[in-house]
Design an enzyme around this catalytic site. Structure first.
Site, PDB file in Angstrom:
ATOM      1  N   LYS A   1     -56.880  43.978  29.370  1.00 34.59           N
ATOM      2  CA  LYS A   1     -58.010  43.870  30.366  1.00 34.59           C
ATOM      3  C   LYS A   1     -59.540  43.934  29.591  1.00 34.59           C
ATOM      4  O   LYS A   1     -60.335  43.284  30.120  1.00 34.59           O
ATOM      5  CB  LYS A   1     -57.963  45.147  31.301  1.00 34.59           C
TER       6      LYS A   1
ATOM      7  N   LYS B   1     -48.706  37.216  33.812  1.00 38.91           N
ATOM      8  CA  LYS B   1     -48.081  37.664  34.889  1.00 38.91           C
ATOM      9  C   LYS B   1     -48.942  37.630  35.935  1.00 38.91           C
ATOM     10  O   LYS B   1     -50.226  37.513  36.075  1.00 38.91           O
ATOM     11  CB  LYS B   1     -47.879  39.271  34.451  1.00 38.91           C
TER      12      LYS B   1
ATOM     13  N   LYS C   1     -53.544  40.665  40.648  1.00 36.34           N
ATOM     14  CA  LYS C   1     -54.724  40.588  41.510  1.00 36.34           C
ATOM     15  C   LYS C   1     -55.878  40.053  41.004  1.00 36.34           C
ATOM     16  O   LYS C   1     -56.595  39.441  41.601  1.00 36.34           O
ATOM     17  CB  LYS C   1     -54.936  41.814  42.132  1.00 36.34           C
TER      18      LYS C   1
HETATM   19  P1  ATP Z   1     -54.776  44.336  38.792  1.00 34.41           P
HETATM   20  O1  ATP Z   1     -54.683  42.743  38.243  1.00 34.41           O
HETATM   21  O2  ATP Z   1     -55.969  44.548  39.329  1.00 34.41           O
HETATM   22  O3  ATP Z   1     -54.119  45.014  37.548  1.00 34.41           O
HETATM   23  P2  ATP Z   1     -51.899  44.219  39.783  1.00 34.41           P
HETATM   24  O4  ATP Z   1     -51.629  42.771  40.609  1.00 34.41           O
HETATM   25  O5  ATP Z   1     -51.442  44.022  38.201  1.00 34.41           O
HETATM   26  O6  ATP Z   1     -53.732  44.262  39.878  1.00 34.41           O
HETATM   27  P3  ATP Z   1     -51.739  46.990  40.112  1.00 34.41           P
HETATM   28  O7  ATP Z   1     -52.342  47.525  41.496  1.00 34.41           O
HETATM   29  O8  ATP Z   1     -52.099  46.934  38.819  1.00 34.41           O
HETATM   30  O9  ATP Z   1     -51.603  45.226  40.558  1.00 34.41           O
HETATM   31  O10 ATP Z   1     -50.080  47.374  40.147  1.00 34.41           O
HETATM   32  C1  ATP Z   1     -49.380  47.677  41.395  1.00 34.41           C
HETATM   33  C2  ATP Z   1     -48.028  47.570  41.055  1.00 34.41           C
HETATM   34  O11 ATP Z   1     -47.339  46.369  41.277  1.00 34.41           O
HETATM   35  C3  ATP Z   1     -47.470  48.111  39.953  1.00 34.41           C
HETATM   36  O12 ATP Z   1     -46.434  48.969  39.684  1.00 34.41           O
HETATM   37  C4  ATP Z   1     -47.186  47.173  38.892  1.00 34.41           C
HETATM   38  O13 ATP Z   1     -46.214  47.190  37.844  1.00 34.41           O
HETATM   39  C5  ATP Z   1     -46.663  46.191  39.768  1.00 34.41           C
HETATM   40  N1  ATP Z   1     -46.944  44.628  39.420  1.00 34.41           N
HETATM   41  C6  ATP Z   1     -47.975  44.200  39.254  1.00 34.41           C
HETATM   42  N2  ATP Z   1     -47.984  42.835  38.762  1.00 34.41           N
HETATM   43  C7  ATP Z   1     -46.730  42.533  38.684  1.00 34.41           C
HETATM   44  C8  ATP Z   1     -45.896  41.266  38.643  1.00 34.41           C
HETATM   45  N3  ATP Z   1     -46.496  40.412  38.139  1.00 34.41           N
HETATM   46  N4  ATP Z   1     -44.587  41.500  38.732  1.00 34.41           N
HETATM   47  C9  ATP Z   1     -43.957  42.762  39.163  1.00 34.41           C
HETATM   48  N5  ATP Z   1     -44.641  43.724  39.239  1.00 34.41           N
HETATM   49  C10 ATP Z   1     -45.952  43.785  39.206  1.00 34.41           C
HETATM   50 MG    MG Z   2     -52.262  45.645  37.200  1.00 35.40          MG
END
Ligand code: ATP
Ligand code: MG
Length: 326
Positions: free
Chosen positions: A111, A193, A196
């Site tokens: 990040k 991966k 968001k």
């Molecule tokens: P950001 O990009 O803002 O970090 P994010 O999509 O990674 O958003 P988070 O809020 O950081 O989402 O994570 C919320 C939950 O979703 C965490 O438990 C994280 O491990 C899980 N998670 C996020 N992305 C994935 C993915 N691609 N596959 C499986 N689990 C995920």
């Molecule tokens: Mg995340």
């Protein structure tokens, strides 16, 4: 009995990576363990963001979680910033967290590489996460694979604090991750991966047409260039999504059709689209009902805050006393 804590950032809309990696597990586990689910807005401000948008997203995320199946009659749902003890404990944990280990965190490296200016908050993100979990002395944390390293650090912090301030007793438990088979869903571009913040997501509340527009061009087995080339299901993101969303018999059929070139990738994606909608339509129906009754979300969050505040105060009373702060 083990207590569950997990969180999600209001940094965008809830997507199938979040759902399959974490949220679906929360929904299942809420029937087995006391569960606290948190919309972690203090985490979402560690990268640049729009305050007005944050306000909207925080509520939307709570609504989406309820629609996805978090049941406020058995689980506790609240917003992190409504319980200020999270930041107090985070500061305290900053004084026991090892700097070297923070700098080694993969998420920080990834990040921070995308930010023009890197805040100290992005570095200490896992310290706040440790505070989130340990404030409720939770010992089970259902997350995606990307959070496993952060949880290792939560355990280091718990151990260090216990050793220094609890005479080696386990006042804070060492929280363990709980993973699903879909622990790391890739974005549909196959590059990184699904996240968001990367804009490579399929949102839980998107329409069938929007979802198909994303699925249709999604990356599959790169070696399957022509329709007649047999594919290798295990290297294909679409196959992994089938494994998470389609019935077992369909998954088997997909593997055979792919590896014998019986189906083209579009055929395979059409079946995935159907499986995805079967999972998402009931969630979308619940979301619609919640939107029609906005008070429901507010009431759920308010009672979540009240309950978590009580628990947080109890923990902090002990922490302050042990540390000579009162
Ligand atoms: P950001 O990009 O803002 O970090 P994010 O999509 O990674 O958003 P988070 O809020 O950081 O989402 O994570 C919320 C939950 O979703 C965490 O438990 C994280 O491990 C899980 N998670 C996020 N992305 C994935 C993915 N691609 N596959 C499986 N689990 C995920
Ligand atoms: Mg995340």
């Amino acid at each position: 009995m083990s207590r569950i804590f997990s969180g999600i950032q209001p940094s965008g809309e809830l997507h199938i990576g979040n759902y399959l990696g974490a949220v679906r597990n929360w929904v299942r586990l809420q029937h087995q363990h006391p569960s606290i689910i948190c919309v972690v807005d203090y985490h979402a401000i560690t990268v640049s963001y729009d305050p007005e948008q944050l306000r909207v997203r925080r509520r939307d995320m709570a609504l989406s979680l309820l629609a996805a199946g978090i049941d406020p009659n058995i689980a506790t749902l609240f917003v992190q910033s409504t319980v200020p003890e999270h930041t107090e404990l985070a500061w305290i944990f900053n004084t026991v967290a090892p700097l070297g280990e923070l700098e080694r965190q993969t998420q920080f490296k990834e990040k921070s590489a995308r930010q023009e200016s890197v805040s100290a908050g992005l570095l200490t993100y896992p310290v706040l996460q440790a505070a989130d979990i340990l404030l409720y002395r939770a010992d089970l944390v259902p997350v995606g694979e990307d959070q496993v390293q952060h949880l290792e650090l939560s355990r280091v912090i718990a151990r260090r604090w216990n050793a220094q301030f609890a005479g080696g007793q386990d006042f804070f438990p060492e929280p363990q991750p709980l993973l699903t088979p879909a622990r790391r869903i890739m974005g549909l571009d196959g590059q990184a991966k699904m996240s968001k913040s990367l804009g490579n997501t399929v949102g839980l509340l998107e329409t069938p047409e929007q979802i198909w527009a994303k699925l249709r061009p999604a990356v599959t087995d790169p070696k399957r260039v022509k329709r007649t080339d047999p594919g290798t299901p295990e290297v294909c993101n679409i196959y992994h999504l089938h494994k998470a969303l389609s019935p077992a018999a369909t998954v088997e059929h997909v593997a055979v059709q792919c590896s014998t070139a019986g189906w083209g990738c579009i055929d395979c994606k059409k079946v995935l689209h159907e499986s995805m909608l079967a999972e998402l339509v009931p969630i979308q129906t619940r979301a619609k009902a919640l939107r029609a009754n906005p008070r429901t979300v507010d009431d759920v969050l308010a009672s979540g805050t009240a309950k978590c505040s009580r628990m947080a105060r109890e923990t902090m009373t002990v922490v302050r006393e042990r540390m000579g702060i009162t």
